[in-house]
Enzyme design. Structure first.
Site, PDB file in Angstrom:
ATOM      1  N   SER A  50      15.613   3.415  -3.744  1.00  0.00           N
ATOM      2  CA  SER A  50      14.944   4.018  -2.584  1.00  0.00           C
ATOM      3  C   SER A  50      15.989   4.743  -1.731  1.00  0.00           C
ATOM      4  O   SER A  50      17.199   4.599  -1.961  1.00  0.00           O
ATOM      5  CB  SER A  50      14.286   2.926  -1.748  1.00  0.00           C
ATOM      6  OG  SER A  50      15.297   2.122  -1.148  1.00  0.00           O
ATOM      7  N   ASP A  82      13.011   6.498  -5.682  1.00  0.00           N
ATOM      8  CA  ASP A  82      11.746   5.915  -5.206  1.00  0.00           C
ATOM      9  C   ASP A  82      11.455   6.427  -3.788  1.00  0.00           C
ATOM     10  O   ASP A  82      12.310   6.323  -2.902  1.00  0.00           O
ATOM     11  CB  ASP A  82      11.913   4.389  -5.214  1.00  0.00           C
ATOM     12  CG  ASP A  82      10.624   3.649  -4.933  1.00  0.00           C
ATOM     13  OD1 ASP A  82       9.545   4.166  -5.299  1.00  0.00           O
ATOM     14  OD2 ASP A  82      10.695   2.525  -4.376  1.00  0.00           O
ATOM     15  N   ASP A 104       7.559  11.786  -2.123  1.00  0.00           N
ATOM     16  CA  ASP A 104       6.447  11.139  -1.430  1.00  0.00           C
ATOM     17  C   ASP A 104       6.041  11.982  -0.217  1.00  0.00           C
ATOM     18  O   ASP A 104       6.625  11.876   0.859  1.00  0.00           O
ATOM     19  CB  ASP A 104       6.872   9.723  -1.005  1.00  0.00           C
ATOM     20  CG  ASP A 104       5.780   8.997  -0.222  1.00  0.00           C
ATOM     21  OD1 ASP A 104       4.741   9.612   0.053  1.00  0.00           O
ATOM     22  OD2 ASP A 104       5.983   7.814   0.105  1.00  0.00           O
ATOM     23  N   HIS A 180       3.104  -2.462   0.169  1.00  0.00           N
ATOM     24  CA  HIS A 180       4.494  -2.889  -0.003  1.00  0.00           C
ATOM     25  C   HIS A 180       4.765  -4.191   0.763  1.00  0.00           C
ATOM     26  O   HIS A 180       4.216  -4.391   1.834  1.00  0.00           O
ATOM     27  CB  HIS A 180       5.449  -1.809   0.519  1.00  0.00           C
ATOM     28  CG  HIS A 180       5.408  -0.537  -0.281  1.00  0.00           C
ATOM     29  ND1 HIS A 180       4.908   0.639   0.213  1.00  0.00           N
ATOM     30  CD2 HIS A 180       5.802  -0.267  -1.546  1.00  0.00           C
ATOM     31  CE1 HIS A 180       5.003   1.580  -0.713  1.00  0.00           C
ATOM     32  NE2 HIS A 180       5.542   1.052  -1.801  1.00  0.00           N
ATOM     33  N   GLY A 181       5.598  -5.040   0.188  1.00  0.00           N
ATOM     34  CA  GLY A 181       5.980  -6.282   0.872  1.00  0.00           C
ATOM     35  C   GLY A 181       5.103  -7.443   0.456  1.00  0.00           C
ATOM     36  O   GLY A 181       4.208  -7.287  -0.382  1.00  0.00           O
ATOM     37  N   HIS A 208       2.087   1.053  -6.893  1.00  0.00           N
ATOM     38  CA  HIS A 208       3.152   0.590  -5.990  1.00  0.00           C
ATOM     39  C   HIS A 208       2.740  -0.748  -5.395  1.00  0.00           C
ATOM     40  O   HIS A 208       1.576  -1.150  -5.469  1.00  0.00           O
ATOM     41  CB  HIS A 208       3.368   1.617  -4.866  1.00  0.00           C
ATOM     42  CG  HIS A 208       4.144   2.811  -5.305  1.00  0.00           C
ATOM     43  ND1 HIS A 208       5.381   3.120  -4.800  1.00  0.00           N
ATOM     44  CD2 HIS A 208       3.863   3.767  -6.219  1.00  0.00           C
ATOM     45  CE1 HIS A 208       5.828   4.220  -5.383  1.00  0.00           C
ATOM     46  NE2 HIS A 208       4.928   4.640  -6.247  1.00  0.00           N
ATOM     47  N   ASN A 230       5.510  -0.755  -9.959  1.00  0.00           N
ATOM     48  CA  ASN A 230       6.696  -0.935  -9.115  1.00  0.00           C
ATOM     49  C   ASN A 230       6.822  -2.358  -8.565  1.00  0.00           C
ATOM     50  O   ASN A 230       5.889  -2.872  -7.948  1.00  0.00           O
ATOM     51  CB  ASN A 230       6.619   0.009  -7.911  1.00  0.00           C
ATOM     52  CG  ASN A 230       6.843   1.452  -8.290  1.00  0.00           C
ATOM     53  OD1 ASN A 230       6.904   1.797  -9.458  1.00  0.00           O
ATOM     54  ND2 ASN A 230       6.963   2.294  -7.290  1.00  0.00           N
ATOM     55  N   THR A 233       9.724  -6.500  -3.973  1.00  0.00           N
ATOM     56  CA  THR A 233       9.688  -7.729  -3.161  1.00  0.00           C
ATOM     57  C   THR A 233       9.926  -9.008  -3.975  1.00  0.00           C
ATOM     58  O   THR A 233      10.690  -9.881  -3.550  1.00  0.00           O
ATOM     59  CB  THR A 233       8.341  -7.806  -2.407  1.00  0.00           C
ATOM     60  OG1 THR A 233       8.293  -6.684  -1.520  1.00  0.00           O
ATOM     61  CG2 THR A 233       8.194  -9.085  -1.612  1.00  0.00           C
TER      62      THR A 233
END
Ligand code: G3H
Ligand code: 13P
Ligand code: ZN
Length: 284
Positions: A50, A82, A104, A180-181, A208, A230, A233
């Site tokens: 990232s 990413d 993105d 995410h997370g 994702h 993806n 985490t």
């Protein structure tokens, strides 16, 4: 085995009805865990960095570490940016040997996202590299999305068709309910929407925020068009779990190798388990 492009590994995945894992890396132990797992599983693999990873480790270190790792393996490896958000950074990654970049532009209105993504796609393709685009808003897990908000935030199938046709991206990240997370509850994926997108878009689709998504949902998503998954985490959690274990149970330990070695092993086991779940084990 030299680096390969995202386009190549995902074309194979489409033919074989499986997905390829894309794992985020930030340091040497994570690179080693991912690449060793791929070699042992005989699996193609995508290592992705990232913007935060590039800021933390530096593009020189990230590329050098992945290049060193690739020299000793026989499986196909993709080095991918990413969530790139600037044209300049995607170009810098291509210059350093990334074989794929994500642009993105999901925060922009459709026309602007298309224009910006197409510009990156033209250069990436001219350089023999691949590009992933994103349409729709993949939230953070702190975002509670109501049913009414879904139509606004999630990927619209007709727009997805237009986006891929006009940008020529090699893969499309879709917003279908993942985030995410770590998740607070169990994520609910909009499979109907995914099927509708898949029926209009020939390009491979990307999931994702896959850490914490139940295995059954992952399998279903692969059945209806997801070809790149993806994971970040769960690797971070495995790393920290192992480090805590050593620090708490052997408080006298001060050798970084004794602290980070088990962390690498723990991450490697997660990567291997994901490769088996995604169906990419044994495909290299
Ligand atoms: O999509 C987000 C990835 O997990 C990377 O996270 O920006 O904190 O490196 P990061
Ligand atoms: P997780 O951190 O939720 O696994 O998401 C990873 C991701 O989507 C990276 O782009
Ligand atoms: Zn992501």
């Amino acid at each position: 085995m030299p680096f390969v492009t995202l386009r190549e590994v995902l074309a194979e995945a489409k033919r074989g009805n499986y997905a390829v894992g894309a794992f985020n890396t930030n340091n040497m132990e994570i690179v080693q865990a991912i690449v060793e797992a791929a070699e042992e599983e005989k699996s193609p693999v995508i290592l992705q960095a990232s913007q935060g990873a590039l800021k933390y480790a530096g593009i020189e270190y990230i590329t050098a570490m992945v290049q060193a790792a690739v020299r000793s393996v026989s499986v196909p490896v993709v080095l991918h940016l990413d969530h790139g958000t600037s044209f300049e950074q995607t170009m810098q990654c291509l210059k350093y040997g990334f074989t794929s970049v994500m642009f993105d532009g999901s925060k922009y209105p459709l026309a602007e996202n298309i224009a910006l993504t197409r510009k990156v796609a033209e250069v990436a393709h001219a350089m023999g590299a691949s590009i992933e685009g994103e349409l729709g808003k993949i939230g953070g897990t702190e975002d509670d999305i109501s049913v009414a908000e879904r139509d606004v935030l999630f990927t619209d199938p007709a727009e997805a068709e237009q986006f891929v046709a006009e940008t020529q991206v090699d893969a499309l990240a879709v917003a279908i309910g993942t985030a995410h997370g770590p998740y607070k509850g169990e994520p609910v994926l909009d499979f109907e929407r995914l099927a509708a997108i898949n029926s209009r878009v020939a390009a491979p689709l990307v999931l994702h925020g896959a850490s914490g998504v139940p295995d059954a949902s992952i399998k279903r998503a692969i059945e209806i068009g997801i070809q790149k998954i993806n994971i970040d985490t769960e690797l971070r959690q495995a790393f920290t779990r192992a480090v805590r274990q050593v620090v708490e149970h052997q408080p006298q330990e001060f050798d970084p190798r004794k602290i980070l070695g088990p962390a690498k092993e723990e991450m490697k086991q997660i990567v291997k388990a994901k490769m088996r779940l995604f169906g990419c084990s044994g495909k290299a």
